[in-house]
Design an enzyme around this catalytic site. Structure first.
Site, mmCIF file in Angstrom:
data_model
loop_
_atom_site.group_PDB
_atom_site.id
_atom_site.type_symbol
_atom_site.label_atom_id
_atom_site.label_comp_id
_atom_site.label_asym_id
_atom_site.label_seq_id
_atom_site.Cartn_x
_atom_site.Cartn_y
_atom_site.Cartn_z
ATOM 1 N N GLU A 1 0.821 -1.203 0.000
ATOM 2 C CA GLU A 1 0.000 0.000 0.000
ATOM 3 C C GLU A 1 0.863 1.264 0.000
ATOM 4 O O GLU A 1 0.537 2.248 -0.656
ATOM 5 C CB GLU A 1 -0.936 0.014 1.224
ATOM 6 N N CYS B 1 -12.305 2.415 -14.545
ATOM 7 C CA CYS B 1 -12.719 3.795 -14.275
ATOM 8 C C CYS B 1 -11.479 4.690 -14.200
ATOM 9 O O CYS B 1 -11.203 5.327 -13.187
ATOM 10 C CB CYS B 1 -13.520 3.854 -12.971
ATOM 11 N N CYS C 1 -16.196 2.394 -19.737
ATOM 12 C CA CYS C 1 -17.559 2.319 -19.187
ATOM 13 C C CYS C 1 -18.361 1.164 -19.792
ATOM 14 O O CYS C 1 -19.198 0.583 -19.125
ATOM 15 C CB CYS C 1 -18.288 3.634 -19.427
HETATM 16 FE FE1 SF4 Z 1 -16.530 4.631 -13.947
HETATM 17 FE FE2 SF4 Z 1 -17.699 4.434 -16.339
HETATM 18 FE FE3 SF4 Z 1 -18.069 2.544 -14.516
HETATM 19 FE FE4 SF4 Z 1 -19.177 4.897 -14.181
HETATM 20 S S1 SF4 Z 1 -19.614 3.485 -15.823
HETATM 21 S S2 SF4 Z 1 -18.095 3.736 -12.632
HETATM 22 S S3 SF4 Z 1 -17.615 6.240 -15.040
HETATM 23 S S4 SF4 Z 1 -16.127 3.084 -15.530
#
Ligand code: SF4
Length: 350
Positions: free
Chosen positions: A37, A190, A197
């Protein structure tokens, strides 16, 4: 999407895609989780792996790290950067080695050098299976986007809200997997730019995704407002000779050691000084305010022109001063606004 669904979807995804092969996930003992960590702070996983392997091969337990000379610890850290991390780790290892057991509460861990609340949460959830929230950079980004949290994450209000969210989403069961899953989601999908996404397990509940706000969240650090300071520059001139009265500024402070028009912070101070020096305040010409920007502030200064018919009468005691002739006295250092004013006033024929 409620917390339970969020946890389930994330854990399912982790079961299929989690990076379980990472070396610190093989034997998640408190010491090893702790080292990983600390190394992972501000540093990519791929960079950390070889350092972690060498470090834990040489210092397999907290006692070996504690008894090693700091130079050797720093040597093994060379190239990883942020060396305060290594110094703190070493110092904390010496403290932990003197304890009966590895600290197992947030407060005890946070009392050690270099361990904050999020690192403590990661150690406790991954190594001890305690239900503790974490909030490292990856988790912060996931939660901000998932809940479309506005405001800069460094702001205390936003930070509080994010800890509450992290706490609410942390499950009672499989907490070690969940902690690693949400960290992995932030690192793998993300991501800061071009997040994946379409492959995200929690996309159906993601507010930023459905609101078309993924690109604008997390909100960037607000630009600092630069403060402004007002002042008056008294431009005393000998109108016939086109001379300008300048004083040398004190060595320390703004424009230290340069030659400048006398500067005052109040209009009344200008008038008072003029009276003392035999200049009628009614003869003063107040020019429009101008701005000069320094790194940390704006100087909004008003030039006040005092043309003298008989400059011989000007008595300035105890101050290093001179009459400056534009274009002739190049050996003196003048601040840029003073040079500009002199050039402009000389062209205006005062
Ligand atoms: Fe992140 Fe996209 Fe998942 Fe939303 S949809 S948590 S922006 S990766």
């Amino acid at each position: 999407m409620n917390a339970k669904e969020f946890q389930e979807k994330l854990l399912d995804w982790f079961d299929q895609h989690g990076r379980k092969e990472l070396p610190w996930r093989q034997q998640p003992a408190p010491y090893r989780v702790w080292v990983s960590e600390i190394m992972l702070q501000q540093t990519r996983v791929s960079t950390v792996i070889p350092y972690y392997q060498k470090f834990t091969a040489r210092f397999p337990a907290v006692e070996t790290l504690a008894s090693a000379p700091l130079d050797e610890v720093l040597h093994l850290w060379s190239g990883l950067g942020y060396y305060a991390r290594a110094r703190n780790l070493h110092e904390a290892a010496r403290i932990v080695a003197g304890l009966r057991a590895f600290p197992s509460s947030v407060d005890d861990l946070c009392a050690l050098p270099g361990i904050g609340k999020s690192t403590a949460g990661a150690i406790l959830s991954i190594a001890f299976g305690q239900r503790q929230p974490i909030l490292d950079g990856n988790v912060r980004r996931v939660l901000i986007r998932f809940q479309a949290v506005d405001g800069w994450p460094g702001d205390a209000r936003v930070e509080r809200e994010l800890w509450q969210l992290s706490e609410a989403y942390t499950p009672k069961k499989r907490v070690a997997d969940y902690t690693q899953a949400i960290m992995d989601l932030g690192a793998a999908l993300c991501t800061r730019s071009q997040p994946g996404c379409r492959r995200c397990p929690v996309q159906t509940g993601c507010r930023a995704f459905h609101g078309g706000r993924v690109g604008e969240l997390p909100a960037p650090r607000p630009k600092k407002r630069i403060p402004a300071r007002k002042s008056f520059l008294l431009v005393i001139t000998d109108a016939r000779e086109q001379l300008f009265y300048l004083e040398r500024r004190p060595a320390g402070g703004l424009w230290g050691g340069l030659w400048s028009f006398p500067e005052y912070s109040e209009k009344a101070e200008v008038e008072y000084t003029c009276r003392l020096r035999g200049i009628d305040p009614l003869s003063l010409r107040w020019l429009p305010e101008r701005r000069h920007t320094f790194t940390h502030f704006h100087l909004d200064y008003t030039p006040v022109v005092a043309p003298l018919e008989n400059p011989i009468n000007l008595v300035m005691e105890g101050i290093r001063s001179l009459w400056y002739k534009a274009g002739l006295d190049e050996r003196y250092g003048l601040p840029a606004p003073v040079t500009r004013l002199i050039a402009q006033l000389s062209n205006d024929k005062l």
